[in-house]
Design an enzyme around this catalytic site. Structure first.
Site, PDB file in Angstrom:
ATOM      1  CG  LEU A 186      -2.029  -1.000   1.343  1.00  8.55           C
ATOM      2  CD1 LEU A 186      -2.804  -0.792   2.643  1.00  8.55           C
ATOM      3  CD2 LEU A 186      -2.973  -0.932   0.164  1.00  8.55           C
ATOM      4  CG  ASP A 187       0.619   4.214  -3.025  1.00  7.51           C
ATOM      5  OD1 ASP A 187       1.493   3.420  -3.417  1.00  7.51           O
ATOM      6  OD2 ASP A 187      -0.227   4.731  -3.777  1.00  7.51           O
ATOM      7  NE  ARG A 188       5.044   9.017   2.829  1.00  9.84           N
ATOM      8  CZ  ARG A 188       4.481  10.177   3.158  1.00  9.84           C
ATOM      9  NH1 ARG A 188       3.967  10.350   4.377  1.00  9.84           N
ATOM     10  NH2 ARG A 188       4.417  11.175   2.296  1.00  9.84           N
TER      11      ARG A 188
END
Length: 488
Positions: free
Chosen positions: A178-180
């Site tokens: 997942l993106d930050r």
């Protein structure tokens, strides 16, 4: 009789090359345990610490001067810092101080850089546990925390925070990414076999994913499919755009709720007075996104897995995530926020404007659902303060504002296509109805678009004259609601 002397045949055999041992390099001078965390003002902070990066010479570095490499490849600090670091021995080659900043790097060299590391703070919100067994932990990842150590983040990462909670020798193995800035469902393997099995399922597209997003304006009703290909424009900045020559990408969207303008949940401050001049109001009236009132909660089902796919597709549809610092940023993409844009040739300008965010300018979404909140959010945003660290003279950043700790994008549900397992989280707080308004507080079965995905995946999608879905001409497809398609 002539006598011929022949050498020892064993001695004549070709001897293997004797390889030199790898060069002695610096090692990280500290690996603090317990990790140097402390909680303050709702943030998880890390005390600054010394750290050594070691890297072999990359092919593109061969034959180049050491200072030139640092000045062009590592732009988080000014060239003057790297010059001083080389001259005083903080940057060494093969474990030894170099003669000058003009030293030429060659193949096989190991470059070491010891620095006083400052990590950005992240939210102090704990990592939620959705499910745990002997093989796997399913977590609810908080927004704003990267999964792996990367860039300015090391101990402030999901992997290191979980290690700190469960013991130094424990090795968490993330199975999906997942993106930050994104929150939601993540799978953490407890051992390599379980992690590999889950990773193969996810990569093999046998897992259905559902996200929820909060976007500007009133999103269309019904089932919306965007099929715009996506291309990576700048790996360093993490920038992707809709491009006809990009990789295939397909996302199904369905609106869960629409909320007109009004006080939002959790906002207990009064927005500042509108001080725009008449000229500014006329200018704003010409910007389409500023005419989109309120916001929508949208369910998002990616049918492919491109980086930033949901964020890019929502931007292309004209309804970007309302606090997305990249794809909902007028200073980067201009007044129309790249709606419907898959052909423009302004990528270099976009990259230049985006690279300034967080340095002299605030890296924030400029198309907030409440534009008058801008000044308030500016004062609380992360940017360089002009102050320097007393130990290493590193330029210091201010704390991020609450609005910068994540975006309104949440991985709500992951489900095995064969029905063997399914994990989901409740709706995040920002997706709940605002105070004084009525709306869905969960995604109920009768609004669940997951059941539509397999059928849609078999359709031959065509864009009809009215912008709705066609069935490929056989007349046998009759979806429950019109499916509006934004074709590639």
């Amino acid at each position: 009789m002539a006598l011929t002397v022949v050498g020892d045949p064993v001695a004549l055999e070709e001897k293997p090359d004797i390889l030199e041992p790898p060069p002695a390099v610096l090692t990280t001078p500290c690996d603090p345990w317990p990790r140097p965390y402390y909680l303050e003002s709702g943030l998880r902070r890390v005390q600054p610490y010394h750290y050594t990066y070691n890297t072999y010479c990359k092919e593109r570095w061969r034959g180049r001067e050491l200072l030139d490499i640092f000045a062009t490849e590592f732009r988080d600090r000014p060239q003057a810092y790297y010059k001083d670091a080389i001259e005083c021995g903080k940057v060494v080659v093969n474990g030894k101080k170099v003669a000058s900043v003009d030293t030429v790097v060659k193949n096989g060299d190991v470059i070491s850089h010891t620095l006083h590391r400052h990590e950005p703070p992240v939210t102090a919100q704990p990592i939620g546990i959705v499910h745990e067994d002997d093989d796997m932990i399913v977590i609810n990842k908080p927004a704003g925390i990267p999964v792996h150590p990367a860039g300015r983040y090391n101990y402030n990462s999901i992997v290191e925070i979980m290690r700190a909670e469960r013991g130094y020798g424990w090795n968490p193995l993330p199975c999906n990414r997942l993106d930050r800035l994104t929150s939601g469902v993540m799978f953490i393997g407890k051992h390599a076999v379980a992690a590999e099995e889950m990773s193969l399922q996810i990569r093999g597209r046998t897992v259905r994913k559902e996200y929820v997003a909060r976007v500007i304006g009133e999103f269309p009703t019904g089932n919306v499919v965007c099929e715009q290909p996506i291309m990576q424009i700048s790996p360093k900045l993490g920038l992707n755009r809709a491009r006809a020559s990009g990789k295939e990408a397909r996302t199904l969207f369905r609106r869960l709720a629409y909320y007109p303008p009004g006080r939002r949940r959790g906002e207990d401050i009064e927005p500042p007075e509108d001080k725009r001049t008449q000229k500014e109001k006329i200018r704003d009236s010409k910007m389409e996104w500023k005419q989109k009132e309120g916001y929508s909660i949208v369910r998002c089902l990616p049918l492919t897995g491109r980086t930033h796919q949901i964020r890019v597709h929502l931007q292309f549809l004209g309804h970007p995530i309302s606090n997305d610092p990249i794809y909902c940023n007028q200073r980067v993409f201009g007044p129309n926020l790249a709606k419907g844009d898959s052909v423009s040739d302004n990528d270099e300008d976009i990259i230049a404007r985006l690279s300034r965010m967080g340095k002299s300018e605030v890296a924030e979404a400029m198309a907030y659902h409440d534009e008058m909140m801008e000044e308030y959010n500016k004062r609380k945003a992360e940017k360089m303060t002009g102050e320097l660290c007393g130990v290493c003279d590193t330029p210091l950043y201010s704390d991020p504002g609450v609005h910068e700790l994540g975006i309104f994008l949440h991985a709500k549900k992951y489900a095995c296509e064969e029905g063997r397992w399914s994990y989901e989280t409740p709706l995040p707080e920002w997706a709940l109805p605002p105070l004084g308004m009525v709306g869905p507080v969960e995604a109920t079965g009768d609004t669940d678009p997951l059941a539509l995905v397999q059928g849609i995946g078999r359709l031959e999608i065509k864009s009809t004259g009215d912008g709705k879905m066609g069935d490929g001409g056989n007349g046998q497809v009759d979806p429950p609601k019109p499916l509006w398609v934004m074709p590639g």
